[in-house]
Design an enzyme around this catalytic site. Structure first.
Site, PDB file in Angstrom:
ATOM      1  N   GLU A 268       0.824  -1.210   0.000  1.00 50.48           N
ATOM      2  CA  GLU A 268       0.000   0.000   0.000  1.00 50.48           C
ATOM      3  C   GLU A 268       0.860   1.263   0.000  1.00 50.48           C
ATOM      4  O   GLU A 268       0.606   2.213  -0.744  1.00 50.48           O
ATOM      5  CB  GLU A 268      -0.920   0.006   1.229  1.00 50.48           C
ATOM      6  CG  GLU A 268      -1.914  -1.152   1.249  1.00 50.48           C
ATOM      7  CD  GLU A 268      -1.395  -2.388   1.956  1.00 50.48           C
ATOM      8  OE1 GLU A 268      -2.217  -3.135   2.518  1.00 50.48           O
ATOM      9  OE2 GLU A 268      -0.166  -2.621   1.927  1.00 50.48           O
TER      10      GLU A 268
ATOM     11  N   CYS B  53      -0.265   0.208   7.569  1.00 48.18           N
ATOM     12  CA  CYS B  53      -0.748   0.611   6.244  1.00 48.18           C
ATOM     13  C   CYS B  53      -2.036   1.431   6.341  1.00 48.18           C
ATOM     14  O   CYS B  53      -2.279   2.309   5.514  1.00 48.18           O
ATOM     15  CB  CYS B  53      -0.969  -0.621   5.370  1.00 48.18           C
ATOM     16  SG  CYS B  53       0.575  -1.419   4.881  1.00 48.18           S
TER      17      CYS B  53
ATOM     18  N   ALA C  91       9.321 -36.020 -10.301  1.00 50.21           N
ATOM     19  CA  ALA C  91       9.247 -36.277 -11.740  1.00 50.21           C
ATOM     20  C   ALA C  91       9.426 -37.770 -11.960  1.00 50.21           C
ATOM     21  O   ALA C  91      10.311 -38.396 -11.368  1.00 50.21           O
ATOM     22  CB  ALA C  91      10.341 -35.509 -12.473  1.00 50.21           C
TER      23      ALA C  91
ATOM     24  N   ARG D  13      11.216 -22.475  -8.105  1.00 52.48           N
ATOM     25  CA  ARG D  13      12.331 -22.125  -7.232  1.00 52.48           C
ATOM     26  C   ARG D  13      12.423 -20.617  -7.015  1.00 52.48           C
ATOM     27  O   ARG D  13      12.913 -20.154  -5.988  1.00 52.48           O
ATOM     28  CB  ARG D  13      13.643 -22.640  -7.825  1.00 52.48           C
ATOM     29  CG  ARG D  13      13.783 -24.147  -7.821  1.00 52.48           C
ATOM     30  CD  ARG D  13      15.100 -24.569  -8.444  1.00 52.48           C
ATOM     31  NE  ARG D  13      15.272 -26.018  -8.457  1.00 52.48           N
ATOM     32  CZ  ARG D  13      16.331 -26.640  -8.940  1.00 52.48           C
ATOM     33  NH1 ARG D  13      17.332 -25.922  -9.455  1.00 52.48           N
ATOM     34  NH2 ARG D  13      16.413 -27.950  -8.923  1.00 52.48           N
TER      35      ARG D  13
ATOM     36  N   GLY E 205       8.284 -39.423   0.932  1.00 50.89           N
ATOM     37  CA  GLY E 205       7.462 -40.345   1.699  1.00 50.89           C
ATOM     38  C   GLY E 205       7.503 -40.039   3.187  1.00 50.89           C
ATOM     39  O   GLY E 205       6.480 -40.110   3.877  1.00 50.89           O
TER      40      GLY E 205
END
Length: 348
Positions: free
Chosen positions: A46, A82, A156, A186, A272
């Site tokens: 802000e 703010c 993957a 990342r 896991g």
């Protein structure tokens, strides 16, 4: 608000322990100021937007509306509140998308602003946009409520369910486009976590290559602590690397450091462990159209075209990939375009 979301996303991975927030000031139907929170201790979104409006030549903000992805803070911290800055700037209306996740602060902005004659209201736009705004503060919300980081596991694998070949090689199962997407992940997290074997076998940098994240922390889980001294993560002179002997302990310590988000790119053993202990918040599986079998990854068979993709109500995704030239031939000398089917089944 769409623009505010775009701005807020620039702060992901850099603002810990604060949330990533974007703000846009509108007056007379035009954007006169915009900003985002760049780093803890720096201007909140802000205030950044107000300063930007002043630099653009806006002398009076009376009658202006500020759109913010998160409810403005109403008490001073490392910087001023703010709500005070909004009142001082003369802004007449505040529209925010997501309430403060902290129960102690939620709703206070509206009360503080109302005392000064400033309207404050929730954004009533489409659900998809609100979901995006919520996604920006998922990690902040978990950290505020539990003290722990938000954990995303990314794995993957090949079509035959392998994350590496029989020799332990995992470079590269996925294609360049997927690796670019991983790099963008990342860029937007506070820490990357892997197991010791990943460091020993792959010697990864664990850094975002496209747009470096100077605030990223690298984390290695090693019970023995025996890691190659010449590994990139110890010798490249870049982002800091922390070594822990237990993943759960690591997350607790990272949380105390203000780390809000962790991307786990380790193997199935580490993934896991995190899942078994209820520490995973999000799971990303990238299935590559590659069949490894008994081969080295370098000699794996890569599919050339997807011919079917089915999504089921429970969230499972089944991929089929053409592996030979017969699957890609369409009679005209060009590969067949992907045919995607979406199949919804009852919850039963």
């Amino acid at each position: 608000m769409y623009r505010a979301v775009e701005l807020a996303a620039r702060g992901l991975g850099h603002t810990r322990p604060n949330p990533a927030v974007g703000a846009v000031i509108v007056k007379g139907g035009k954007i006169v100021g915009e900003g985002w929170h760049k780093k803890a201790g720096k201007d909140h979104a802000e205030v950044a937007a107000i300063k930007n409006a002043v630099r653009r030549g806006a002398k009076i903000l009376k009658g202006a509306t500020i759109y913010v992805t998160l409810e403005p803070c109403s008490k001073p911290g490392r910087v001023g509140a703010c709500t005070d800055a909004i009142v001082a700037a003369g802004i007449s209306r505040v529209v925010y998308a997501i309430p403060d996740p902290n129960p102690k602060n939620r709703g206070k902005a509206k009360r503080a602003l109302a005392k000064c004659g400033v309207r404050c209201e929730r954004f009533k736009g489409d659900k998809e946009l609100l979901s995006e705004c919520g996604g920006l503060v998922n990690a902040f919300r978990k950290h505020v409520l539990t003290g722990l980081p938000y954990v995303t596991v990314k794995i993957a694998m090949s079509l035959d369910g392998k994350i590496c070949d029989d020799w332990g090689d995992s470079n590269w199962i996925t294609c360049g486009a997927s690796r670019d997407r991983t790099n963008r992940l990342r860029e937007s997290v506070d820490a990357i976590m892997v197991g010791a074997e990943t460091v020993r076998k792959d010697n990864p940098s664990l850094l975002a290559r496209i747009k470096p994240n100077k605030d990223l922390i690298r984390v290695v889980i090693s019970k023995s602590g025996k890691l190659p001294k010449k590994a990139q993560i110890f010798t490249d002179g870049k982002n800091p690397t922390l070594v822990f002997d237990d993943a759960k302990k690591a997350l607790c310590e990272l949380g105390k450091m203000g780390v809000m988000s962790v991307l786990c790119e380790g193997g199935l053993k580490l993934a896991g462990y995190l899942a078994d202990h209820g520490l995973v918040d999000e799971w990303i599986t990238v299935m590559a159209p590659v069949f490894i079998g008994p081969r080295r990854i370098a000699r794996a068979i890569r599919g050339t075209a997807f011919y079917n993709m089915c999504f089921f109500a429970h969230g499972d995704a089944f991929f089929g990939a053409g592996i030979s030239g017969y699957a890609t031939w369409n009679g005209d000398g060009y590969p067949n375009p992907p045919i995607v089917k979406h199949i919804e089944t009852p919850d039963s």
